[in-house]
Design an enzyme around this catalytic site. Structure first.
Site, short mmCIF file in Angstrom:
data_model
loop_
_atom_site.label_atom_id
_atom_site.label_comp_id
_atom_site.label_asym_id
_atom_site.label_seq_id
_atom_site.Cartn_x
_atom_site.Cartn_y
_atom_site.Cartn_z
N HIS A 1 -120.30 -17.57 -23.51
CA HIS A 1 -120.52 -19.02 -23.47
C HIS A 1 -121.18 -19.53 -24.77
CE1 HIS A 1 -120.12 -18.52 -19.06
NE2 HIS A 1 -120.93 -17.49 -19.20
C1 BDR Z 1 -125.19 -19.92 -19.35
O1 BDR Z 1 -126.13 -19.29 -18.49
C2 BDR Z 1 -126.83 -18.30 -19.18
O2 BDR Z 1 -127.04 -17.19 -18.37
C3 BDR Z 1 -126.01 -17.97 -20.41
O3 BDR Z 1 -126.86 -17.57 -21.46
C4 BDR Z 1 -125.32 -19.28 -20.71
O4 BDR Z 1 -126.10 -20.10 -21.54
C5 BDR Z 1 -123.81 -19.79 -18.72
O5 BDR Z 1 -123.81 -20.38 -17.46
#
Ligand code: BDR
Ligand code: CA
Length: 354
Positions: free
Chosen positions: A269
């Protein structure tokens, strides 16, 4: 104005936040002005330690790291060590940092830095929006001073990853997210925040072969392949410190995704959203008025997008809905590999490459 993009980066490091930092450090068109630590994947003190440790590993102790709020605006902090490992960086054990966080809070850094450089800084948030919400509460003029705000958060035409409808960053602190979206409703239309939710970020699928390519291109030896049949917590023995620690971190993320039925992959992400912060043209958007459910019995933390103006409120977000994942992943591999090779050469004292 310089050709480089200057960024305030607010993170909850985090395995994918870690790779986002490496990617930004690798980009010579990016200036990281400060790394702000928010409570999310792990507590804020651990996030700050992780940020300091990655920066020191990469020889960038010149970059400020600030500690943020201990938890969400109005609810207790939930962390997610099952996703990111006991310290937020999977199986990686980074050398303990020798430098310390700055004396000011993350919230104060948001305020000070945007006052020092009005209209110049891009804000990138890849964790809960707590620090930014506190900054906007203290200084409501802050949104007008940012050049651009780019958020990893939310799920629009996509299921949640924390509840059936809520994405993690928003779910941890829905009140903060709601306040930020409301505050940024006032900025000019061409500067409405960019929001990258799971719709696009779950299309950024990192596989073991990507890490293998990073090792190969960086000259790290031996070149390893992380395999699903390896014993859990197998550690990398490859020579390049950036590649080695990154492999140890990401192995944990592969195992997490596999154990949740998604295959031996990892959704990257935050690195993707870092790329968007530098160049919004890598994604396609649709404007909407975005708000966050803070009260629903089963929908708390849901990002709701009004695509058609039904609320009678102007759009306050550009929601990313499409991108070219392979183009981004190729770019990520190339840049991080080149950067890892440069860091290794600097550590060994062999100077820059010809
Ligand atoms: C987001 O949640 C976190 O666990 C990850 O780092 C990312 O920013 C994805 O849903
Ligand atoms: Ca994150």
């Amino acid at each position: 104005m310089s050709a480089r993009t200057s960024l305030i980066v607010d993170v909850d490091t985090g395995i994918d936040d870690s790779l986002a930092l490496l990617y930004l450090l690798a980009r010579d068109d990016a200036e990281i002005v400060a790394v702000l630590s928010t409570a999310g994947n792990v507590p804020t003190s651990q996030v700050a330690q992780n940020n300091l440790a990655w920066l020191e590993l990469c020889g960038r102790t010149d970059i400020e790291v600030a500690v943020g709020a201990a938890g969400p605006l109005s609810t207790p902090l939930r962390t997610t060590e099952d996703t990111h490992g006991p310290q937020g960086i999977g199986y990686a054990i980074l050398p303990a940092p020798t430098h310390r966080p700055s004396d000011r809070t993350a919230t104060q850094a948001w305020i000070d830095l945007t006052r020092e450089r009005p209209g110049e800084l891009v804000g990138l948030v890849t964790g809960p929006l707590t620090n930014l919400a506190l900054a906007v509460r203290a200084d409501p003029a802050l949104p007008a001073r940012l050049r651009r705000l780019v958020i990893m958060g939310g799920a629009f035409h996509h299921p949640g990853n924390t509840t059936p409808v809520a994405e993690w960053n928003i779910s941890v602190d829905p009140e903060a997210a709601a306040e930020v979206f409301a505050a940024f409703s006032e900025v000019p239309a061409d500067r409405t925040p960019i929001v990258c939710g799971l719709d696009v970020t779950e299309r950024i699928v990192l596989r073991p072969e990507h890490l293998r390519r990073i090792a190969e291109l960086s000259g790290s030896t031996p070149v390893e392949t992380i395999r699903t049949e390896d014993a859990p917590s197998t550690r990398s023995a490859t020579s390049n410190p950036v590649v080695r620690h990154l492999s140890d971190a990401v192995r944990f993320y592969f195992e997490f995704h596999r154990d949740h039925g998604q295959g031996f992959i990892a959704h990257m992400h935050d690195p993707f959203v870092a790329a968007v912060a530098l160049d919004p043209d890598v994604a396609q958007y649709r404007s909407a008025t975005v708000d966050v459910e803070t009260e629903g019995r089963i929908t708390r933390g849901q990002t709701v997008a009004d695509w058609f103006g039904l609320w009678g409120r102007p759009p306050n977000a550009r929601v990313a809905l499409d991108t070219d994942p392979d183009a981004f992943l190729d770019d990520l591999v190339d840049r991080v590999a080149t950067f890892a090779r440069t860091v290794d050469r600097a550590v060994k004292g062999s100077g820059p490459e010809a």
